[in-house]
Motif scaffolding. Structure first.
Motif, PDB file in Angstrom:
ATOM      1  N   GLY A 627      28.281  49.869  43.586  1.00  0.00           N
ATOM      2  CA  GLY A 627      28.980  51.045  45.087  1.00  0.00           C
ATOM      3  C   GLY A 627      30.619  51.207  45.874  1.00  0.00           C
ATOM      4  O   GLY A 627      30.980  50.183  45.133  1.00  0.00           O
ATOM      5  N   TRP A 628      30.904  51.226  46.729  1.00  0.00           N
ATOM      6  CA  TRP A 628      31.824  51.745  47.428  1.00  0.00           C
ATOM      7  C   TRP A 628      32.498  50.701  48.352  1.00  0.00           C
ATOM      8  O   TRP A 628      31.525  50.349  49.098  1.00  0.00           O
ATOM      9  CB  TRP A 628      32.746  53.052  47.834  1.00  0.00           C
ATOM     10  CG  TRP A 628      32.468  53.937  46.810  1.00  0.00           C
ATOM     11  CD1 TRP A 628      31.351  54.930  46.615  1.00  0.00           C
ATOM     12  CD2 TRP A 628      34.091  55.031  46.305  1.00  0.00           C
ATOM     13  NE1 TRP A 628      31.825  55.634  45.623  1.00  0.00           N
ATOM     14  CE2 TRP A 628      33.416  55.525  45.809  1.00  0.00           C
ATOM     15  CE3 TRP A 628      35.198  54.179  46.636  1.00  0.00           C
ATOM     16  CZ2 TRP A 628      34.298  56.525  44.631  1.00  0.00           C
ATOM     17  CZ3 TRP A 628      35.945  54.700  46.072  1.00  0.00           C
ATOM     18  CH2 TRP A 628      35.278  56.024  44.666  1.00  0.00           C
ATOM     19  N   TYR A 629      33.527  50.047  48.220  1.00  0.00           N
ATOM     20  CA  TYR A 629      33.774  49.014  49.113  1.00  0.00           C
ATOM     21  C   TYR A 629      35.329  48.981  49.365  1.00  0.00           C
ATOM     22  O   TYR A 629      36.525  49.707  48.988  1.00  0.00           O
ATOM     23  CB  TYR A 629      33.894  47.970  47.882  1.00  0.00           C
ATOM     24  CG  TYR A 629      32.589  47.034  47.860  1.00  0.00           C
ATOM     25  CD1 TYR A 629      31.817  46.098  48.668  1.00  0.00           C
ATOM     26  CD2 TYR A 629      32.150  47.153  46.688  1.00  0.00           C
ATOM     27  CE1 TYR A 629      30.882  45.648  47.841  1.00  0.00           C
ATOM     28  CE2 TYR A 629      30.787  46.797  46.361  1.00  0.00           C
ATOM     29  CZ  TYR A 629      29.926  45.748  46.554  1.00  0.00           C
ATOM     30  OH  TYR A 629      28.595  45.285  46.224  1.00  0.00           O
ATOM     31  N   MET A 630      35.323  48.509  50.900  1.00  0.00           N
ATOM     32  CA  MET A 630      37.168  48.113  50.725  1.00  0.00           C
ATOM     33  C   MET A 630      37.787  47.397  50.349  1.00  0.00           C
ATOM     34  O   MET A 630      36.879  45.896  50.882  1.00  0.00           O
ATOM     35  CB  MET A 630      37.033  48.583  52.408  1.00  0.00           C
ATOM     36  CG  MET A 630      36.542  49.463  53.458  1.00  0.00           C
ATOM     37  SD  MET A 630      36.597  49.696  54.824  1.00  0.00           S
ATOM     38  CE  MET A 630      35.313  49.278  55.519  1.00  0.00           C
ATOM     39  N   LEU A 631      38.767  46.906  49.657  1.00  0.00           N
ATOM     40  CA  LEU A 631      39.222  45.616  49.295  1.00  0.00           C
ATOM     41  C   LEU A 631      40.851  46.024  49.666  1.00  0.00           C
ATOM     42  O   LEU A 631      41.391  46.532  50.548  1.00  0.00           O
ATOM     43  CB  LEU A 631      40.104  46.230  47.827  1.00  0.00           C
ATOM     44  CG  LEU A 631      41.257  45.204  47.346  1.00  0.00           C
ATOM     45  CD1 LEU A 631      40.695  44.331  46.991  1.00  0.00           C
ATOM     46  CD2 LEU A 631      42.079  45.396  46.384  1.00  0.00           C
ATOM     47  N   PHE A 632      40.098  44.526  51.585  1.00  0.00           N
ATOM     48  CA  PHE A 632      41.332  43.479  51.800  1.00  0.00           C
ATOM     49  C   PHE A 632      42.484  42.684  51.257  1.00  0.00           C
ATOM     50  O   PHE A 632      41.403  41.958  50.493  1.00  0.00           O
ATOM     51  CB  PHE A 632      41.177  43.208  53.300  1.00  0.00           C
ATOM     52  CG  PHE A 632      40.501  44.264  53.982  1.00  0.00           C
ATOM     53  CD1 PHE A 632      41.385  45.169  55.148  1.00  0.00           C
ATOM     54  CD2 PHE A 632      38.575  44.892  54.011  1.00  0.00           C
ATOM     55  CE1 PHE A 632      40.520  46.039  55.371  1.00  0.00           C
ATOM     56  CE2 PHE A 632      38.457  45.836  54.566  1.00  0.00           C
ATOM     57  CZ  PHE A 632      39.142  46.505  55.927  1.00  0.00           C
ATOM     58  N   LEU A 633      43.976  42.488  51.524  1.00  0.00           N
ATOM     59  CA  LEU A 633      44.535  41.145  51.160  1.00  0.00           C
ATOM     60  C   LEU A 633      44.640  40.617  53.346  1.00  0.00           C
ATOM     61  O   LEU A 633      45.295  41.509  53.290  1.00  0.00           O
ATOM     62  CB  LEU A 633      45.725  41.826  50.220  1.00  0.00           C
ATOM     63  CG  LEU A 633      45.215  42.347  48.792  1.00  0.00           C
ATOM     64  CD1 LEU A 633      46.252  42.834  47.920  1.00  0.00           C
ATOM     65  CD2 LEU A 633      44.379  41.566  47.501  1.00  0.00           C
ATOM     66  N   THR A 634      44.170  39.705  52.338  1.00  0.00           N
ATOM     67  CA  THR A 634      44.253  39.072  53.627  1.00  0.00           C
ATOM     68  C   THR A 634      45.743  37.607  53.499  1.00  0.00           C
ATOM     69  O   THR A 634      45.588  37.123  52.762  1.00  0.00           O
ATOM     70  CB  THR A 634      43.598  38.206  54.810  1.00  0.00           C
ATOM     71  OG1 THR A 634      42.150  39.558  54.084  1.00  0.00           O
ATOM     72  CG2 THR A 634      43.329  37.143  55.512  1.00  0.00           C
ATOM     73  N   ASP A 635      46.213  37.638  54.428  1.00  0.00           N
ATOM     74  CA  ASP A 635      47.372  36.030  55.012  1.00  0.00           C
ATOM     75  C   ASP A 635      47.053  34.932  55.401  1.00  0.00           C
ATOM     76  O   ASP A 635      45.654  34.378  55.393  1.00  0.00           O
ATOM     77  CB  ASP A 635      48.602  36.692  54.773  1.00  0.00           C
ATOM     78  CG  ASP A 635      48.690  36.724  56.583  1.00  0.00           C
ATOM     79  OD1 ASP A 635      47.892  36.927  57.226  1.00  0.00           O
ATOM     80  OD2 ASP A 635      50.104  37.204  57.269  1.00  0.00           O
ATOM     81  N   ALA A 636      47.789  34.060  55.090  1.00  0.00           N
ATOM     82  CA  ALA A 636      47.336  32.430  55.506  1.00  0.00           C
ATOM     83  C   ALA A 636      47.149  32.889  57.390  1.00  0.00           C
ATOM     84  O   ALA A 636      46.091  31.424  57.435  1.00  0.00           O
ATOM     85  CB  ALA A 636      48.693  32.021  55.260  1.00  0.00           C
ATOM     86  N   GLU A 637      47.676  33.820  57.831  1.00  0.00           N
ATOM     87  CA  GLU A 637      47.717  33.939  59.420  1.00  0.00           C
ATOM     88  C   GLU A 637      46.080  34.661  59.640  1.00  0.00           C
ATOM     89  O   GLU A 637      45.699  34.739  60.487  1.00  0.00           O
ATOM     90  CB  GLU A 637      48.769  34.541  59.971  1.00  0.00           C
ATOM     91  CG  GLU A 637      49.952  33.748  59.501  1.00  0.00           C
ATOM     92  CD  GLU A 637      49.782  32.197  60.675  1.00  0.00           C
ATOM     93  OE1 GLU A 637      48.848  32.453  61.798  1.00  0.00           O
ATOM     94  OE2 GLU A 637      49.706  31.396  59.988  1.00  0.00           O
TER      95      GLU A 637
END
Length: 649
Positions: A627-637
């Motif tokens: 199915g469909w997903y949202m890709l999130f990249l997250t930093d150290a904060e």
């Protein structure tokens, strides 16, 4: 002992009293100014950057008058738009007028649009399919009728046909049936009764009567036509063999409350055309059902009330996605209360957390456990404190999904009870013999609490009420809760979040938007804030911006494929590769009655690559359903990128 000398205390008290009176008058006269000052101070405090960085921030969404609906269901589509489904909106007048509503909200443009709604999908079930369509099935065929409003005795009549040669028999609405003493009852709907079938059992040929059920109402008002025992009825106007072969049976005919009746229509909502697409009907009528995606992408429909308001006794069915039709699943017979929370685990089992919406036995089917769909076995998961208080609770597969931990939040006693619990608990389902372990208590006992997975591996919880549908709890006339909190699985603790300004209880929703905010809507209280008058459905919408949106620049996704395969690695272009610490695929929500089985956050392995990052998708189908997903990249904060839509095949 000498008596104490008199002092001037009475005069001082009198002077102080005069001063208090003067001060009270001044405060009374200046009350608007004092209130204004307090409100101004509050507004100043919650809008400070330091406050927002710690607690987040709420804002009210301006909704044009023509698009204010009773939000019963909500889902985030892969176009980024929010589908808000009301159907009749728990409004009998709308139901009888055939006024059914669905609204689309586009956060990117901050705009609303109307969607034609063909039938009353109020209190249907829904889940996303692998192609991104939202499957919506069941809903409302009839509204409840309270005992005080029932003037004519009524009941469910089974019409039987013992003739195998006459074919199906059609009877129009208003067909009369007579009891042995001549009391007359009329059918509420058109009805077709199938012919009998013959089967050979050894050397003997057996006839099995055809049968169909229909509501009947007494012709005469009052208690006279009440029947409190099983009885047989004749169909008026039949003669000859038909008179012998076709007859009615009813267990009872009463003036008792009539529950909501379920519908059997089914649709796929297409995000591209923004229209409901009719599929094959369900096998059973269902009101308050759960639709749970299976590892292969087909869907299991579980529980609900039938067209006569009766609990379905464990009759479940399967949606064949490639054929767009429903088939019976007798091999998966199992009883659950309505809207059971069934979370798909990586091994393909469904975990019933115990959360549910209420209807059903107060004992049968309420125990949490792992349901093996291959052999229909059920392994109980014990250890839940306040085990009877799972009604109107919420549960979530904690992030990341690889940890295979499910958390349950709050809940209340069975039925229309004012009693609720602040209990939370976590079950580690990777253990050989999983049990619920205590989690941190909520700040207050809570029903209808919304839980939303955020991109930084936390869970935002908001809304709810301590009492049934926001009603009296303790000494409060309205028990809505405005506090919000963020649960961190890593520490096992709650952190305080900014308070909302709108109460949310029954029929409320919250879901994550692609930009990282949380949208909240709905609420259907029994009473107004005074506790004396009927409540009105809450049509205001609030949006919560978590603290991570106030902590600096966000990582940027410069490019990514539109589709990826499970078990493979794909490249993502980003100028922020050096500061990215986590990558998550977050499945969008499809929520009603605080039941949201779709949302999950899957961790991706990260490898540095030229111009960005290489991300690896786990290969377990139960962990990463298609199915469909949202890709999130997250930093150290914990600051996330804006979500980028990716389809997992």
């Amino acid at each position: 002992m000498k008596p104490r000398p008199r002092t001037s205390t009475p005069r001082r008290l009198l002077s102080a009293g005069i001063g208090l009176v003067v001060l009270s008058v001044l405060v009374f006269v200046n009350r608007p100014m004092v209130a204004f000052g307090a409100d101004a101070l509050h507004d100043f405090s919650i809008n400070r950057e330091s406050y927002k960085q710690k607690y987040g921030h709420w804002s009210r969404l301006p909704v044009p008058q023509g698009f204010r609906v009773n939000a019963i269901h909500a889902a985030l589509l892969n176009t980024g738009k929010v589908l808000i489904v009301a159907g009749s909106g728990n409004n009998r007048d709308n139901f009888e007028a055939g006024t059914f509503r669905t609204v689309l909200y586009d956060p990117a443009k901050d705009s609303f649009s109307e969607v034609p709604t063909p039938t009353d999908v109020f209190c249907a079930g829904h889940t996303f399919l692998p192609n991104g369509n939202l499957l919506i099935a069941g809903g409302t065929k009839s509204y409840e009728v309270l005992e005080k409003n029932i003037t004519h005795a009524a009941g469910v009549m089974k019409i039987k046909n013992e003739s195998a040669t006459g074919g199906p028999r059609a009877f129009p609405k208003g067909t009369t049936l007579l009891s042995a003493d001549g009391t007359a009852y009329r059918t509420r709907d058109d009805l077709t009764v199938p012919a009998a079938t013959t089967m050979k059992h050894g050397d003997e040929v057996m006839t099995h009567a055809g049968a169909a059920e229909v509501w009947v109402d007494a012709v005469e008002e009052g208690d006279g036509p009440i029947v409190d025992h099983p009885a047989q009825y004749t169909v008026s106007g039949l003669t000859g063999a038909d008179k012998r072969n076709i007859y009615g049976l009813a267990d009872k005919i009463t003036r008792e409350k009539q529950e909501y009746g379920g519908d059997k229509t089914s649709y796929e909502f297409d995000p591209r055309t923004e229209r409901y697409v009719r599929t094959g009907d369900m096998v059973e009528h269902r009101w308050y059902p759960t639709l749970a995606e299976m590892p292969g992408g087909d869907v299991l429909a579980v529980s609900g009330l039938d067209e006569f308001g009766r609990m379905l006794p464990g009759h479940n069915e399967r949606y064949l996605k490639d054929q767009r039709r429903w088939v019976d699943a007798p091999e998966l017979k199992r009883v659950f209360p309505t809207y059971p929370a069934l979370h798909l685990m990586k091994d393909g089992k469904l975990f019933f957390s115990g959360s549910n919406a209420g209807y059903g036995s107060d004992t049968e089917g309420r125990t949490p456990g792992l349901w093996n769909l291959k052999n229909n076995t059920f392994k109980e998961v014990p250890g839940l404190r306040d085990p009877r208080m799972t009604e109107t609770s919420s549960s979530v597969l904690l992030p990341p999904a690889q940890d295979q931990k499910v958390m349950i939040f709050g809940g209340g006693e069975v039925g229309e009870s004012a009693v609720s619990t602040a209990r939370t608990a976590v079950a580690d389902l990777d253990q050989p013999a999983p049990v619920y372990e205590p989690g941190p208590d909520l700040p207050h006992p809570a029903r209808y609490l919304s839980t939303v997975i955020l991109p930084d591996d936390t869970v935002f919880t908001t809304g709810g009420s301590s009492g049934y549908r926001g009603g009296r709890y303790g000494d409060k006339t309205r028990s809505d809760l405005f506090n919000a909190q963020i649960y961190r699985p890593g520490t096992g603790k709650f952190e305080t979040a900014a308070e909302s300004s709108v109460g949310r209880n029954y029929h409320s929703e919250a879901l994550l938007l692609p930009d990282g905010r949380v949208i909240t809507m709905g609420s259907d209280p029994l009473y107004d804030p005074s506790g004396r008058n009927p409540g009105t459905f809450e049509q205001r919408i609030e949006v919560y911006s978590p603290p991570y949106l106030f902590k600096g620049d966000r990582p940027v996704i410069g490019g990514a494929p539109e589709a990826v395969q499970r078990g493979t690695t794909f490249a993502v272009a980003t100028p922020d590769a050096g500061r990215v610490r986590t990558a998550r695929l977050v499945r969008p929500s499809a929520v009603t009655h605080v039941t949201d089985l779709d949302q999950r956050s899957v961790a991706l392995d990260i490898t540095p690559a030229t111009g960005g990052l290489a991300l690896s998708v786990p290969k377990a189908r139960g962990l990463v359903p298609s199915g469909w997903y949202m890709l999130f990249l997250t930093d150290a904060e914990g600051v996330p990128s804006v979500g980028r839509w990716i389809r997992v095949r």
